[in-house]
Structures are given as C-alpha cells and as structure tokens.
Design a protein around this motif. Sequence first.
Motif, mmCIF file in Angstrom:
data_model
loop_
_atom_site.group_PDB
_atom_site.id
_atom_site.type_symbol
_atom_site.label_atom_id
_atom_site.label_comp_id
_atom_site.label_asym_id
_atom_site.label_seq_id
_atom_site.Cartn_x
_atom_site.Cartn_y
_atom_site.Cartn_z
ATOM 1 N N SER A 13 -10.726 -4.752 9.624
ATOM 2 C CA SER A 13 -10.539 -6.066 9.217
ATOM 3 C C SER A 13 -10.447 -6.143 7.701
ATOM 4 O O SER A 13 -9.819 -6.890 6.952
ATOM 5 N N LEU A 14 -10.981 -5.213 7.103
ATOM 6 C CA LEU A 14 -10.807 -4.925 5.291
ATOM 7 C C LEU A 14 -9.283 -4.630 4.950
ATOM 8 O O LEU A 14 -9.136 -4.981 3.872
ATOM 9 N N LEU A 15 -8.572 -4.036 5.826
ATOM 10 C CA LEU A 15 -7.248 -3.699 5.509
ATOM 11 C C LEU A 15 -6.276 -4.475 6.273
ATOM 12 O O LEU A 15 -5.092 -4.496 5.971
ATOM 13 N N ALA A 16 -6.729 -5.673 6.889
ATOM 14 C CA ALA A 16 -5.823 -6.624 7.763
ATOM 15 C C ALA A 16 -4.678 -7.003 6.610
ATOM 16 O O ALA A 16 -3.443 -7.100 7.074
ATOM 17 N N PRO A 88 -16.758 -2.323 1.766
ATOM 18 C CA PRO A 88 -15.406 -3.003 1.130
ATOM 19 C C PRO A 88 -15.069 -2.241 -0.266
ATOM 20 O O PRO A 88 -13.858 -2.066 -0.483
ATOM 21 N N GLU A 89 -16.109 -1.682 -0.916
ATOM 22 C CA GLU A 89 -15.805 -1.122 -2.320
ATOM 23 C C GLU A 89 -15.238 0.270 -2.087
ATOM 24 O O GLU A 89 -14.110 0.767 -2.736
ATOM 25 N N LEU A 90 -15.565 1.022 -1.087
ATOM 26 C CA LEU A 90 -14.943 2.308 -0.705
ATOM 27 C C LEU A 90 -13.614 2.109 -0.152
ATOM 28 O O LEU A 90 -12.769 2.901 -0.626
ATOM 29 N N LEU A 95 -7.648 2.114 -1.444
ATOM 30 C CA LEU A 95 -6.371 1.519 -1.734
ATOM 31 C C LEU A 95 -5.855 1.390 -3.120
ATOM 32 O O LEU A 95 -4.729 1.780 -3.314
ATOM 33 N N GLU A 96 -6.951 1.679 -3.932
ATOM 34 C CA GLU A 96 -6.481 1.706 -5.433
ATOM 35 C C GLU A 96 -5.547 2.940 -5.853
ATOM 36 O O GLU A 96 -4.672 3.128 -6.436
ATOM 37 N N GLN A 97 -6.125 3.991 -5.120
ATOM 38 C CA GLN A 97 -5.410 5.767 -5.081
ATOM 39 C C GLN A 97 -4.022 5.544 -4.316
ATOM 40 O O GLN A 97 -3.324 6.030 -4.946
ATOM 41 N N VAL A 98 -4.138 4.908 -3.207
ATOM 42 C CA VAL A 98 -2.549 4.722 -2.499
ATOM 43 C C VAL A 98 -1.940 3.980 -3.403
ATOM 44 O O VAL A 98 -0.595 4.495 -3.377
ATOM 45 N N ARG A 99 -2.168 2.782 -3.769
ATOM 46 C CA ARG A 99 -1.282 2.115 -4.949
ATOM 47 C C ARG A 99 -0.656 2.956 -6.096
ATOM 48 O O ARG A 99 0.252 2.420 -6.584
ATOM 49 N N ALA A 100 -1.259 3.936 -6.383
ATOM 50 C CA ALA A 100 -0.992 4.786 -7.721
ATOM 51 C C ALA A 100 -0.055 5.835 -7.103
ATOM 52 O O ALA A 100 0.758 6.265 -8.071
ATOM 53 N N LEU A 101 0.228 5.902 -6.046
ATOM 54 C CA LEU A 101 1.496 6.715 -5.346
ATOM 55 C C LEU A 101 2.727 6.208 -4.966
ATOM 56 O O LEU A 101 2.829 5.010 -4.868
#
Length: 105
Positions: A13-16, A88-90, A95-101
């Motif tokens: 649900s957090l990644l939906a 949710p913060e974890l 997601l922040e790390q993935v977006r940097a790739l």
Amino acid sequence: MAADPDLTERVRSLLADQSPQEKPMFGGLAFLVAGHMAVAVGEDGLLVRVDPEAERVAADPRAGEAMPGRPMRAWRSFDVDADTEDLPELVAHALEQVRALPPKA
C-alpha cells in the motif's frame, strides 16, 4: 522463510503509487521500482536499500546486516512489522535511493 503477510500488504500500500514490480527473492517478496529493488519483505522484517552515510540508518537499533557474513553497504535489514510507526519513512528512504539510480531497461 515466507514473507510476513501483514507487512507485505502494508508495504504494497505504501508503494502503490510507484507501480512496483513484485518478485519472490531471498525467501520473501521484493518490491522493485524502475527496475531496482527498493525493499524486500521477509519473515523477520524488511530488507531496505539505504544510504550508507545516513546517520539515522546507522543509529537505528533495529537495523542489522542485510546478509550476515557478506557486507552490503547499501542494504540493511530492519526488525519491523506492519504496525511499525516509522515504516512509511523507511520505505520513503528506500525510494529516495532508487530514484538516485539510473532506470533499468
């Protein structure tokens, strides 16, 4: 080792809104965003892609080695469950790390 069903649903649900791809990995269920694994849910908690320089991650008492005996700087395991307040913060950190790739094809 099977993925914790409640934690799996909460992460789902957090990644939906990210349209993640789900793949069985490491005895659990991995969630990939833009072709990169962001998190994986297992029986004992969550495997999270992290910024190894993030002080919060280094200081978190729930954080452990991703794979004992095999150093992996950008991954940590977290002893959490579906009711963990800062889940949710974890997930957002991952997601922040993935977006940097760069996106995978």
